[in-house]
Design a protein around this motif. Sequence first.
Motif, PDB file in Angstrom:
ATOM      1  N   GLU A   1      39.197  50.515  35.218  1.00  0.00           N
ATOM      2  CA  GLU A   1      38.833  51.901  34.896  1.00  0.00           C
ATOM      3  C   GLU A   1      37.723  52.404  35.813  1.00  0.00           C
ATOM      4  O   GLU A   1      37.758  53.557  36.273  1.00  0.00           O
TER       5      GLU A   1
ATOM      6  N   GLU B   1      40.711  42.017  38.905  1.00  0.00           N
ATOM      7  CA  GLU B   1      39.749  43.122  38.780  1.00  0.00           C
ATOM      8  C   GLU B   1      38.676  42.844  37.733  1.00  0.00           C
ATOM      9  O   GLU B   1      37.687  43.588  37.634  1.00  0.00           O
ATOM     10  N   ASP B   2      38.878  41.804  36.942  1.00  0.00           N
ATOM     11  CA  ASP B   2      37.891  41.399  35.931  1.00  0.00           C
ATOM     12  C   ASP B   2      37.468  42.550  35.014  1.00  0.00           C
ATOM     13  O   ASP B   2      36.284  42.744  34.732  1.00  0.00           O
ATOM     14  N   GLY B   3      38.423  43.351  34.574  1.00  0.00           N
ATOM     15  CA  GLY B   3      38.127  44.432  33.640  1.00  0.00           C
ATOM     16  C   GLY B   3      37.512  45.668  34.246  1.00  0.00           C
ATOM     17  O   GLY B   3      37.104  46.583  33.522  1.00  0.00           O
ATOM     18  N   ASP B   4      37.421  45.711  35.587  1.00  0.00           N
ATOM     19  CA  ASP B   4      36.796  46.861  36.245  1.00  0.00           C
ATOM     20  C   ASP B   4      37.796  47.920  36.681  1.00  0.00           C
ATOM     21  O   ASP B   4      37.452  48.820  37.451  1.00  0.00           O
TER      22      ASP B   4
END
Length: 242
Positions: free
Chosen positions: A32, A27-30
């Motif tokens: 949220e 998700e590469d930090g996405d």
Amino acid sequence: MEIAEMLYIAAGRDGSLHSLSGELPAEDGDGEYLLYAYDGGLVASLAGRDIYDQILAGAPYERCPMCGRGIATTLDHQLPKSEYPILAITPANLVPACSACNQKKSSKDPADASEMLLHPYFDSLGSSRWLGARIHEESPARAEYFVEPADDWSTEFSERVARHFAFFGLSRQYAIAAAGKLAADRRQHAGLLERAGPDELRLHLKESAEGFWSVAGNTWEGALCNALAENTWYVNGGMNEI
């Protein structure tokens, strides 16, 4: 997200959703943002809510496909969005459900095949009569429900159906609903027995079962009517003891 959706559908078709986590794109930090895409976009925005309602309308006769009794008023994430944010708005992961089944399932994430519940989009129960019922000849009479695996089901699939049945407490749910129907139908059945005899009452019950089955497959009502038709005690006056 498109890759995740393709992987999800493929896993759903071959019954391996429990092992999907290691195959999904990062998700590469996405995470949220993806969760907000559901809560703030699909649920809360006007355009998103229109899509939400279209998915919800897919429930046959507005019945919850998890239990077959409740009215589908919510969407359940078959794989929980808390664990799989990348699937938060994937249509194949959004299943119409009644609020009770949605709360019962909660954020359950199957650890292995033994914990897999049925997925309404991918798991076909076929047209066989797999939902059985038996009548306990007591006062008041009661119905007991159980799963009768179809001949063409594998052992693994039969176990999954039984697990789904037990997880949502369907035997108890159906028995409670049947108690009300037994009480409500008692006078009508007693009158038909008095006017036309046990054979006509049995025919009426068989036709009622077929009517329920023709509309929604294996329903608790159909299984109840069929069990009553096959019960000699009931068609010869047992309803008078309810």
